[in-house]
Scaffold this motif. Structure first.
Motif, short mmCIF file in Angstrom:
data_model
loop_
_atom_site.label_atom_id
_atom_site.label_comp_id
_atom_site.label_asym_id
_atom_site.label_seq_id
_atom_site.Cartn_x
_atom_site.Cartn_y
_atom_site.Cartn_z
N ILE A 82 0.84 -1.21 0.00
CA ILE A 82 0.00 0.00 0.00
C ILE A 82 0.87 1.25 0.00
N ARG A 83 1.90 1.28 0.84
CA ARG A 83 2.73 2.48 0.94
C ARG A 83 3.52 2.74 -0.34
N LEU A 84 4.07 1.69 -0.91
CA LEU A 84 4.85 1.87 -2.13
C LEU A 84 3.97 2.32 -3.29
N ARG A 85 2.78 1.75 -3.39
CA ARG A 85 1.86 2.19 -4.44
C ARG A 85 1.45 3.65 -4.23
N ASP A 86 1.24 4.03 -2.99
CA ASP A 86 0.87 5.41 -2.70
C ASP A 86 2.01 6.36 -3.07
N GLU A 87 3.24 6.00 -2.71
CA GLU A 87 4.38 6.86 -3.03
C GLU A 87 4.58 6.97 -4.53
N ALA A 88 4.31 5.89 -5.28
CA ALA A 88 4.49 5.91 -6.73
C ALA A 88 3.59 6.93 -7.38
N GLU A 89 2.44 7.21 -6.78
CA GLU A 89 1.49 8.16 -7.36
C GLU A 89 2.01 9.59 -7.35
N ARG A 90 3.08 9.84 -6.62
CA ARG A 90 3.62 11.20 -6.56
C ARG A 90 4.46 11.54 -7.79
N TYR A 91 4.77 10.53 -8.60
CA TYR A 91 5.65 10.74 -9.75
C TYR A 91 4.87 10.60 -11.05
N TYR B 72 -14.04 2.59 -9.55
CA TYR B 72 -12.86 3.04 -8.80
C TYR B 72 -11.67 2.10 -8.99
N PRO B 73 -11.28 1.80 -10.21
CA PRO B 73 -10.21 0.81 -10.39
C PRO B 73 -8.87 1.26 -9.82
N LYS B 74 -8.53 2.51 -10.03
CA LYS B 74 -7.23 3.00 -9.56
C LYS B 74 -7.14 2.94 -8.04
N SER B 75 -8.19 3.36 -7.37
CA SER B 75 -8.18 3.37 -5.91
C SER B 75 -8.15 1.96 -5.35
N LEU B 76 -8.85 1.04 -5.99
CA LEU B 76 -8.94 -0.33 -5.46
C LEU B 76 -7.64 -1.10 -5.66
N VAL B 77 -6.93 -0.85 -6.77
CA VAL B 77 -5.65 -1.54 -6.94
C VAL B 77 -4.54 -0.85 -6.16
N GLN C 10 -10.62 2.59 -20.04
CA GLN C 10 -10.40 3.89 -19.42
C GLN C 10 -9.06 4.41 -19.88
N GLU C 11 -9.09 5.45 -20.73
CA GLU C 11 -7.91 5.97 -21.41
C GLU C 11 -7.26 4.81 -22.17
N ARG C 12 -6.00 4.50 -21.89
CA ARG C 12 -5.33 3.42 -22.63
C ARG C 12 -5.30 2.12 -21.84
N THR C 13 -6.13 2.02 -20.82
CA THR C 13 -6.17 0.82 -19.99
C THR C 13 -7.48 0.09 -20.19
N LEU C 14 -7.38 -1.23 -20.35
CA LEU C 14 -8.57 -2.07 -20.47
C LEU C 14 -8.68 -2.91 -19.21
N PRO D 272 -3.57 -5.93 -4.77
CA PRO D 272 -3.19 -6.28 -6.14
C PRO D 272 -4.44 -6.69 -6.93
N ALA D 273 -4.50 -6.29 -8.18
CA ALA D 273 -5.69 -6.56 -8.99
C ALA D 273 -6.07 -8.04 -9.01
#
Length: 336
Positions: free
Chosen positions: A46-55, A90-95, A136-140, A99-100
């Motif tokens: 969870i923490r690593l995924r959250d930090e990745a969103e800053r970039y 809410y796919p982005k928030s749930l993953v 959603q955009e370029r993601t299926l 993990p998906a």
């Protein structure tokens, strides 16, 4: 810090406000405090995924953080079952939470948009037991009977030219949804995907004074071209030949020095398939179809990745009044 009696209670609360990043991080703290190894792995994820969103989406920092987060995925035991509509909302928030592949969706009463369904040929859906949920955009977003099947996910990424997110679904539910939403119950082979493009009457001579280019992002043509390339690679072909053959588009693969004839396609597909391959190879399609037809060979190349292997495809197009002939030579990237 807010305490939760157990993980189930937190998840129920989180699903009422899935975009709350602070709530996720609070939960990560609680997970680590339990002292259980698989909970600690979940907390790190969870923490690593959250930090990745800053970039930025393509930054090296983000990709490295996501790679680190993926290392913890095999250790996470938690599973979540939710309605497909909730995941699509809410796919982005749930993953960011799980993990998906650890998420299973219920397909009952979920309606797939027709345009999304058309992105995946029925034969591909049936063969791999996958069902597109939303684009959603370029993601299926895809429900799969086996959400851990990385090979199928990579194949779909190549065929559809999109990022793929796999979530789980019950095998029977996927099969029922395919039967219902694609409108047929019989199973198709990979070859028979061409039937989806057939006309009752084929054009004998489909070319006119000017070319009506098929859009580069036309989902059925992109899927069909990539399906042909994928099949040839899987059969270890080193050359593909596409040629006009009276009332059909001929398709041949050269395998171990021998030409293998594949099921022909309707002749009307010669135009858009050639256009798609030309665009991938950085060839101007207008040079192929300009009249009067020149006899100059037009060449280009592009690189693709399938199952972690890179292949270099050299495209050679021979314009002709009867329609262009396209040869694709295949070599593993790095081969002479």
């Amino acid at each position: 810090m807010q305490k939760h009696p157990d993980a189930d209670a937190f998840v129920r609360e989180y699903l009422t406000r899935p975009t709350d990043a602070t709530l996720r991080l609070v939960f990560a703290d609680w997970l680590e405090e339990t002292g259980v190894s698989h909970n600690a792995a979940w907390a790190h994820f969870i923490r690593l995924r959250d930090e990745a969103e800053r970039y930025g989406s393509d930054s090296d920092e983000r990709l490295e953080l996501l790679r680190q987060a993926d290392k913890y995925v095999p250790k996470i035991r938690a599973q979540l079952t939710i309605a497909a509509s909730l995941f699509v909302g809410y796919p982005k928030s749930l993953v960011q939470l799980l993990p998906a592949p650890n998420i299973t969706v219920r397909l009952t009463n979920y309606t797939i948009p027709r345009g999304v369904l058309e992105l995946v040929p029925e034969s591909v859906a049936r063969e791999n037991l996958v069902l597109p949920l939303d684009a959603q955009e370029r993601t299926l977003l895809v429900a799969a009977a086996d959400p851990h099947d990385c090979d199928t996910a990579q194949k779909l990424e190549f065929i559809l030219d999109r990022d793929i997110v796999f979530v789980g679904a019950l095998r029977a539910d996927v099969q029922d949804a395919i039967n219902r939403d694609y409108g047929r119950t019989e199973t198709e082979s990979v070859d028979s995907v061409l039937v989806d493009f057939a006309d009752p009457v084929w054009d004998y001579f489909p070319y006119r004074s000017s070319l009506e280019l098929a859009p580069e992002t036309s989902p059925p043509i992109v899927a069909l071209v990539n399906l042909i390339l994928t099949e040839a690679l899987n059969l270890r072909a080193d050359r593909i030949l596409l040629y006009p053959d009276i009332e059909a588009l001929g398709i041949r693969y050269r395998i171990d020095g021998e030409w293998v004839e594949r099921d022909p396609a309707p002749i009307r597909l010669l135009n858009p398939i050639t256009t798609r391959l030309a665009l991938r190879g950085q060839i101007d399609p207008n040079h192929i179809f300009a009249q009067p037809f020149g006899m100059e060979l037009l060449t280009g190349a592009f690189v693709i990745r399938v199952h972690e292997r890179r292949f270099r495809l050299r495209v050679t197009v021979q314009p002709s009044p009867d329609g262009p002939t396209t040869q694709i030579d295949i070599a593993r990237d790095g081969d002479n």
